[in-house]
Design an enzyme around this catalytic site. Sequence first.
Site, PDB file in Angstrom:
ATOM      1  N   LYS A 125      46.790  43.172  82.595  1.00 41.02           N
ATOM      2  CA  LYS A 125      48.137  42.860  83.077  1.00 41.02           C
ATOM      3  C   LYS A 125      48.194  41.465  83.673  1.00 41.02           C
ATOM      4  O   LYS A 125      49.059  40.649  83.314  1.00 41.02           O
ATOM      5  CB  LYS A 125      48.588  43.891  84.119  1.00 41.02           C
ATOM      6  N   ASP A 144      53.435  46.682  84.086  1.00 44.04           N
ATOM      7  CA  ASP A 144      53.368  47.014  85.512  1.00 44.04           C
ATOM      8  C   ASP A 144      54.133  48.316  85.747  1.00 44.04           C
ATOM      9  O   ASP A 144      54.491  49.013  84.797  1.00 44.04           O
ATOM     10  CB  ASP A 144      53.930  45.870  86.361  1.00 44.04           C
TER      11      ASP A 144
END
Length: 228
Positions: A125, A144
Site C-alpha cells: 500500500k 486502505d
Amino acid sequence: MSTKNTRPARAKKVLEALRTRYPHPHTHLDAETAWQLLVATVLAAQCTDARVNTVTPELFRRWPGPGEMAKAGIEEIETVIRPTGFYHSKAKNLLGAAVRVCDVYGGQVPKTLEELITLPGVARKTANVVLFGAFGINEGLAVDTHVKRISYRLGLTEETDPVPIERDLMKLFPREDWGDVNHRMVWFGREVCEARKPLCGQCEMAAFCPKLEPPKTPRPQRKKTATP
C-alpha cells in the site's frame, strides 16, 4: 453477491461517478518530496492524515531527507512522531528506511515496488502511494480501509484482504486511473460512504450499489467445561 460478469459494467459507472464528484483528486498528506511522502504514509498507519500533517512540519524541519534522518537518534524521532501512535515501531521503521535508502539507493527513494517493499515499514500500500504520488507510476492500486470498504460495498470484490482486493480492482479499472481511484475513494469514504453511517441519500451510486457488508469474523467459541 453480484456475479463477477456484472463487475466491469458497475466499475465503469463507479469510475464515472467518482470522476464527476472529484475531478481533481489528490492526497491528503502534505509532502514535497518522495521521501517526505514515504514518511508521511508510514506515519498515517492507524492515524488520520490530519494528525500526521500536524507532526510532519517539525519532523521535516529537523530531518528533511533520508540523509539527515539516518543520523538521528531514535528517541528524538519518537518524541516528534508520538502523536501519530505506535511511535516506537514507526520510529524504528523510519530510521531503518532512512539508513537503507542512503546505504543501498544512494539517498534516493527507489522507483520500483520491488525495491520499495524492502524498506522497513513499507508494504504494498505504502509503495503504491509513493510510486504514484511521487513519480506518477501506476504499478498497483493502494488498498486502505476506505478502498477496502467501498469496493466491497459496491460489489467490486468478494475479497476482504488487501492484496486480493488490489488484484480484483486492477482488473476492473484502467491502469492510468489506479492512483486516482485510491484518492477518489478515500475522499468518498470520508465524505459520503462512511463506515458506520453511509450517507446513501447523498450518493450518486445508490441506484446501482448493492450495499454489501463484509462478513464479520466469528468470535472463537469458548470450550465448555464439564459440570462437576
